[in-house]
Design a protein around this motif. Structure first.
Motif, PDB file in Angstrom:
ATOM      1  N   GLN A 106       0.739  -1.085   0.166  1.00  0.00           N
ATOM      2  CA  GLN A 106       0.005  -0.008   0.067  1.00  0.00           C
ATOM      3  C   GLN A 106       1.074   1.203  -0.012  1.00  0.00           C
ATOM      4  OE1 GLN A 106      -3.489   0.293   2.568  1.00  0.00           O
ATOM      5  NE2 GLN A 106      -3.061  -1.964   3.378  1.00  0.00           N
ATOM      6  N   GLN A 107       0.441   2.247  -0.897  1.00  0.00           N
ATOM      7  CA  GLN A 107       1.080   3.550  -0.485  1.00  0.00           C
ATOM      8  C   GLN A 107       0.663   4.041   0.552  1.00  0.00           C
ATOM      9  OE1 GLN A 107       0.371   5.710  -4.215  1.00  0.00           O
ATOM     10  NE2 GLN A 107       2.038   4.879  -5.210  1.00  0.00           N
ATOM     11  N   SER A 108       1.684   4.896   1.234  1.00  0.00           N
ATOM     12  CA  SER A 108       1.315   5.649   2.575  1.00  0.00           C
ATOM     13  C   SER A 108       2.112   6.864   2.523  1.00  0.00           C
ATOM     14  CB  SER A 108       1.734   4.560   3.568  1.00  0.00           C
ATOM     15  OG  SER A 108       1.531   5.817   5.050  1.00  0.00           O
ATOM     16  N   ASP A 109       1.468   8.113   2.838  1.00  0.00           N
ATOM     17  CA  ASP A 109       2.388   9.378   2.927  1.00  0.00           C
ATOM     18  C   ASP A 109       2.708   9.377   4.523  1.00  0.00           C
ATOM     19  OD1 ASP A 109       3.016  11.968   3.393  1.00  0.00           O
ATOM     20  OD2 ASP A 109       1.690  12.510   1.708  1.00  0.00           O
ATOM     21  N   PRO A 221      -5.355  15.155  -1.420  1.00  0.00           N
ATOM     22  CA  PRO A 221      -4.558  13.696  -1.224  1.00  0.00           C
ATOM     23  C   PRO A 221      -5.440  12.590  -0.947  1.00  0.00           C
ATOM     24  CG  PRO A 221      -3.672  15.742   0.191  1.00  0.00           C
ATOM     25  CD  PRO A 221      -5.082  16.024  -0.293  1.00  0.00           C
ATOM     26  N   GLY A 222      -6.491  12.545  -0.448  1.00  0.00           N
ATOM     27  CA  GLY A 222      -7.425  11.614  -0.081  1.00  0.00           C
ATOM     28  C   GLY A 222      -7.800  10.948  -1.337  1.00  0.00           C
ATOM     29  N   ALA A 223      -8.183  11.864  -2.427  1.00  0.00           N
ATOM     30  CA  ALA A 223      -8.412  11.309  -4.093  1.00  0.00           C
ATOM     31  C   ALA A 223      -6.861  10.823  -4.472  1.00  0.00           C
ATOM     32  CB  ALA A 223      -8.931  12.485  -4.715  1.00  0.00           C
ATOM     33  N   ILE A 224      -5.992  11.289  -4.356  1.00  0.00           N
ATOM     34  CA  ILE A 224      -4.828  10.634  -4.667  1.00  0.00           C
ATOM     35  C   ILE A 224      -4.696   9.183  -4.273  1.00  0.00           C
ATOM     36  CG2 ILE A 224      -2.308  10.887  -5.032  1.00  0.00           C
ATOM     37  CD1 ILE A 224      -2.543  13.656  -4.540  1.00  0.00           C
ATOM     38  N   SER A 225      -4.892   9.010  -2.919  1.00  0.00           N
ATOM     39  CA  SER A 225      -4.683   7.749  -2.295  1.00  0.00           C
ATOM     40  C   SER A 225      -5.728   6.764  -2.958  1.00  0.00           C
ATOM     41  CB  SER A 225      -4.787   7.680  -0.592  1.00  0.00           C
ATOM     42  OG  SER A 225      -6.029   8.150  -0.448  1.00  0.00           O
ATOM     43  N   VAL A 226      -6.858   7.280  -3.172  1.00  0.00           N
ATOM     44  CA  VAL A 226      -7.856   6.158  -3.678  1.00  0.00           C
ATOM     45  C   VAL A 226      -7.454   5.844  -5.179  1.00  0.00           C
ATOM     46  CG1 VAL A 226     -10.211   5.927  -4.533  1.00  0.00           C
ATOM     47  CG2 VAL A 226      -9.579   6.919  -2.415  1.00  0.00           C
ATOM     48  N   PHE A 227      -7.380   7.038  -6.076  1.00  0.00           N
ATOM     49  CA  PHE A 227      -7.195   6.678  -7.539  1.00  0.00           C
ATOM     50  C   PHE A 227      -5.817   6.675  -7.990  1.00  0.00           C
ATOM     51  CE2 PHE A 227     -11.444   9.356  -7.265  1.00  0.00           C
ATOM     52  CZ  PHE A 227     -12.091   8.241  -7.490  1.00  0.00           C
ATOM     53  N   CYS A 228      -4.812   6.966  -7.213  1.00  0.00           N
ATOM     54  CA  CYS A 228      -3.455   7.040  -8.001  1.00  0.00           C
ATOM     55  C   CYS A 228      -2.599   6.069  -6.947  1.00  0.00           C
ATOM     56  CB  CYS A 228      -2.879   8.229  -7.757  1.00  0.00           C
ATOM     57  SG  CYS A 228      -3.710   9.455  -8.553  1.00  0.00           S
ATOM     58  N   GLY A 229      -3.179   4.966  -6.344  1.00  0.00           N
ATOM     59  CA  GLY A 229      -2.476   4.024  -5.727  1.00  0.00           C
ATOM     60  C   GLY A 229      -1.473   2.848  -6.354  1.00  0.00           C
ATOM     61  N   PHE A 450       0.176  17.132  -2.384  1.00  0.00           N
ATOM     62  CA  PHE A 450      -1.094  17.373  -3.213  1.00  0.00           C
ATOM     63  C   PHE A 450      -0.900  17.321  -4.620  1.00  0.00           C
ATOM     64  CE2 PHE A 450      -1.048  20.127   0.668  1.00  0.00           C
ATOM     65  CZ  PHE A 450      -2.569  20.043   1.155  1.00  0.00           C
ATOM     66  N   TYR A 451       0.224  16.515  -4.986  1.00  0.00           N
ATOM     67  CA  TYR A 451       0.534  16.034  -6.357  1.00  0.00           C
ATOM     68  C   TYR A 451       0.735  14.700  -6.444  1.00  0.00           C
ATOM     69  CZ  TYR A 451       1.355  20.964  -7.373  1.00  0.00           C
ATOM     70  OH  TYR A 451       1.196  22.296  -7.217  1.00  0.00           O
ATOM     71  N   SER A 452      -0.008  14.162  -7.559  1.00  0.00           N
ATOM     72  CA  SER A 452       0.145  12.717  -8.141  1.00  0.00           C
ATOM     73  C   SER A 452       1.219  12.454  -8.675  1.00  0.00           C
ATOM     74  CB  SER A 452      -1.130  12.141  -8.507  1.00  0.00           C
ATOM     75  OG  SER A 452      -1.289  13.045 -10.022  1.00  0.00           O
ATOM     76  N   GLY A 453       1.928  13.361  -9.361  1.00  0.00           N
ATOM     77  CA  GLY A 453       3.111  13.188 -10.056  1.00  0.00           C
ATOM     78  C   GLY A 453       4.401  13.780  -9.327  1.00  0.00           C
ATOM     79  N   VAL A 454       5.252  14.060 -10.141  1.00  0.00           N
ATOM     80  CA  VAL A 454       6.603  14.870  -9.266  1.00  0.00           C
ATOM     81  C   VAL A 454       6.234  16.087  -9.186  1.00  0.00           C
ATOM     82  CG1 VAL A 454       8.836  15.485  -9.734  1.00  0.00           C
ATOM     83  CG2 VAL A 454       8.053  13.495 -10.912  1.00  0.00           C
ATOM     84  N   PRO A 455       6.341  16.597  -7.637  1.00  0.00           N
ATOM     85  CA  PRO A 455       5.681  17.764  -7.384  1.00  0.00           C
ATOM     86  C   PRO A 455       6.648  18.916  -7.261  1.00  0.00           C
ATOM     87  CG  PRO A 455       6.375  16.604  -5.680  1.00  0.00           C
ATOM     88  CD  PRO A 455       6.565  15.792  -6.755  1.00  0.00           C
ATOM     89  N   PRO A 456       6.132  20.077  -7.596  1.00  0.00           N
ATOM     90  CA  PRO A 456       7.428  21.288  -7.336  1.00  0.00           C
ATOM     91  C   PRO A 456       7.324  21.309  -5.783  1.00  0.00           C
ATOM     92  CG  PRO A 456       4.869  22.221  -7.568  1.00  0.00           C
ATOM     93  CD  PRO A 456       5.014  20.703  -7.813  1.00  0.00           C
ATOM     94  N   LYS A 457       8.472  21.848  -5.173  1.00  0.00           N
ATOM     95  CA  LYS A 457       8.990  21.851  -3.978  1.00  0.00           C
ATOM     96  C   LYS A 457       8.539  23.108  -3.060  1.00  0.00           C
ATOM     97  CE  LYS A 457      10.577  17.600  -4.157  1.00  0.00           C
ATOM     98  NZ  LYS A 457      10.193  16.193  -3.244  1.00  0.00           N
ATOM     99  N   ASN A 458       8.175  24.187  -3.866  1.00  0.00           N
ATOM    100  CA  ASN A 458       8.295  25.310  -3.360  1.00  0.00           C
ATOM    101  C   ASN A 458       6.746  25.938  -3.028  1.00  0.00           C
ATOM    102  OD1 ASN A 458       7.725  25.666  -6.098  1.00  0.00           O
ATOM    103  ND2 ASN A 458       8.131  27.672  -6.122  1.00  0.00           N
ATOM    104  N   MET A 459       5.634  25.003  -2.846  1.00  0.00           N
ATOM    105  CA  MET A 459       4.329  25.119  -2.672  1.00  0.00           C
ATOM    106  C   MET A 459       4.144  24.959  -1.277  1.00  0.00           C
ATOM    107  SD  MET A 459       4.076  26.501  -5.660  1.00  0.00           S
ATOM    108  CE  MET A 459       2.203  27.067  -5.359  1.00  0.00           C
ATOM    109  N   MET A 460       2.963  25.506  -0.496  1.00  0.00           N
ATOM    110  CA  MET A 460       2.815  25.519   0.933  1.00  0.00           C
ATOM    111  C   MET A 460       1.001  25.912   1.041  1.00  0.00           C
ATOM    112  SD  MET A 460       5.290  28.362   2.502  1.00  0.00           S
ATOM    113  CE  MET A 460       4.695  27.877   4.257  1.00  0.00           C
ATOM    114  N   ARG A 461       0.469  25.034   1.749  1.00  0.00           N
ATOM    115  CA  ARG A 461      -0.947  25.342   2.024  1.00  0.00           C
ATOM    116  C   ARG A 461      -1.074  25.660   3.449  1.00  0.00           C
ATOM    117  NH1 ARG A 461      -5.806  21.178   2.528  1.00  0.00           N
ATOM    118  NH2 ARG A 461      -4.942  20.913   4.485  1.00  0.00           N
ATOM    119  N   LEU A 462      -1.604  27.032   3.517  1.00  0.00           N
ATOM    120  CA  LEU A 462      -1.862  27.688   4.913  1.00  0.00           C
ATOM    121  C   LEU A 462      -3.230  27.455   5.350  1.00  0.00           C
ATOM    122  CD1 LEU A 462       0.715  30.522   4.998  1.00  0.00           C
ATOM    123  CD2 LEU A 462       1.242  27.765   5.635  1.00  0.00           C
TER     124      LEU A 462
END
Length: 506
Positions: A106-109, A221-229, A450-462
């Motif tokens: 299983q994929q796990s964050d 991220p929950g959608a990523i875990s369901v559809f991109c596992g 929040f990315y299913s592929g290779v993500p940018p490293k410089n984003m943040m959600r507040l």
């Protein structure tokens, strides 16, 4: 104080660290008042990520074993009285069963899991989670609703019920959706244990072994875990300033046929953008033309602060192509886990069978209590209250960002939802910022999750909903200082390298 880490046991490293601290306290090696090593120091000594130590300390603090104080350190507070959950008992470790070889991958964050397992320190500031603020829960009103439904139909509610849901709640949801233009019948509503289960049920019913799902990037991220596992196929759809990139979607649909399109068109998570009315209509036209259903995640719709309220995709849908999911978690009570799916009857019938195979039904008591709370107008009253509070907190966060963050950083102003999406200079890494900020008692969500592929490293959600106004100001101030410090350091390093390069040319 000596710790030993065994990476071959399969036991998470943070649990190993926490267990050894407990053993040291139980044996008297550590006593109440003794100070534990700082996170950074212990992580370096053990050769682990600092987040691993932070999560271990959070586990111990959740059990009341230690206390952390910003600026002073972490101290032993009590003696453990029970074995912690999650640690393998000594007798079980003698088993000859090779469980690891039998379990499916299983994929796990691990970062998100650690943060969810931990409890935020009283001294800390969390801008990480899109959750309602617990201080705003109308506990007395809700308690009275629970009492009323238990008195009226407690014996029924505590028995097994219909897997499709509590009929009065289905009727209420259908009536509310009709008010917003979505012609939904009660039998076209399936009650679930929140949006996460809704997504999982949809995947079970629609997505086969070789099927592909079109999913926004970034997204929930929950959608990523369901559809991109592992074993799943997906295609990423970029999200820009106006939402889902429909040109990319149109090109994809002309070349391949995904089974589903997943989107959050209103107050998108994590970017906060909202798809305009023209884009919504175009998305529906594309889905109808290529006969691909849309999953509309509309969970933030009621958290509307500015601008015009746009109709949902479900409200605009005249061909039955939209499967809408929603929940009471963002506007009400996340812990009750009550959500729903609204879709054509044939889809609901298949989803209902999948739910029967999964958990029979969602809690009838929780469903009945929420219905009682809603039908008396208490939910509408509560939403009105939290919207005022959250709009104020959003504005405070935006003002604080203007004051405290460097000019090199940019962000959006969402008209609703729970978070602000911040873009740092490309040279910065948000996860590294998190490691520094967590040492100062401030957490947030790095964009890479929040990315299913290779993500940018410089984003943040507040997130601004789960912290007080003063905590938001303080948290953004600390984050701003760290970001400015990192930029200053990088500029100095660049200047030195540039100077050294010039010297080499002389």
């Amino acid at each position: 104080m000596i710790f030993e880490i065994n990476r071959a046991t399969g036991i998470p490293l943070y649990l190993q660290i926490a267990a050894q601290v407990r053993d040291m306290v139980s044996s008297g090696t550590l006593k109440i008042g003794d100070r534990l090593p700082p996170n950074r120091e212990l992580a370096k000594t053990l050769g682990v990520n600092r987040t691993t130590v932070t999560t271990a300390y959070a586990e111990l603090e959740a059990d009341g074993l230690i206390n952390s104080h910003i600026g002073r350190g972490t101290f032993i507070a009590s003696v453990p009285t029970r074995k912690p959950a999650g640690i393998v008992p000594e007798r079980a470790q003698l088993s000859t069963m090779l469980w690891g070889t039998l379990l499916a991958e299983q994929q796990s964050d691990t970062w998100l899991n650690g943060l969810l397992l931990s409890k935020q320190s009283k001294d800390g500031i969390s801008l990480a989670h899109g959750l309602p603020h617990a201080d705003l829960f109308p506990l007395d009103d809700f308690r009275r609703c629970v009492d009323r439904v238990l008195r009226k139909e407690g014996r029924v509610l505590l028995q097994l019920g219909l897997s499709s849901g509590y009929p009065p709640l289905q009727e209420y949801i259908a009536s509310q959706m009709a008010l917003s233009g979505a012609a939904v019948k009660p039998e076209e509503v399936l009650i679930t244990n929140g949006c996460q289960q809704s997504l999982d049920l949809i995947r079970r019913v629609f997505v086969g072994a070789n099927d592909e799902v079109a999913i926004e990037n970034p997204t929930y991220p929950g959608a990523i875990s369901v559809f991109c596992g592992s074993g799943s196929k997906h295609v990423s759809l970029p999200v820009g300033d106006k939402g889902l990139d429909l040109d990319v979607l149109e090109e994809i649909l002309s070349q391949r046929r995904p089974k589903l399109i997943y989107t959050i068109p209103t107050y998108h998570n994590p970017t906060g953008v909202t798809m305009d009315i023209a884009a919504r209509r175009r998305l529906l036209e594309l889905a109808i033309k290529h006969r691909v259903p849309i999953i509309e995640d509309d969970i933030y719709r009621d958290l509307h602060y500015d601008g015009a309220m746009l109709p949902s995709l479900k409200g605009l849908d005249r061909y039955g192509v939209v499967i809408a999911i929603n929940s009471f978690s963002k506007v009400g009570f996340p812990g009750l886990r009550v959500g729903w799916i609204a879709a054509p009857r044939i889809v609901i019938d298949h989803l209902n069978v999948a739910k029967q195979n999964c958990d029979l039904h969602a809690s009838l008591l929780a469903q009945a209590a929420i219905h009682e709370f809603s039908k008396h107008g208490l939910l509408a009253k509560h939403i009105k209250r939290v919207k005022r509070a959250y709009a104020q907190r959003r504005d405070i966060m935006l003002e604080s960002l203007e004051k405290q963050f460097p000019a090199e950083a940019t962000w959006n102003k969402p008209d609703g939802g729970m978070a602000v999406w911040v873009k740092l200079p490309p040279a910065l890494n948000a996860s590294e910022i998190l490691l520094l900020s967590s040492e100062n008692g401030v957490t947030f969500s790095p964009g890479e999750h929040f990315y299913s592929g290779v993500p940018p490293k410089n984003m943040m959600r507040l997130c601004f909903t789960n912290a007080s106004p003063s905590a938001i100001e303080e948290g953004v101030r600390k984050l701003g200082a760290i970001v400015k410090g990192r930029i200053s350091t990088l500029k100095k390093q660049f200047a030195v390298r540039k100077q050294e390069g010039f010297r080499a040319l002389v």
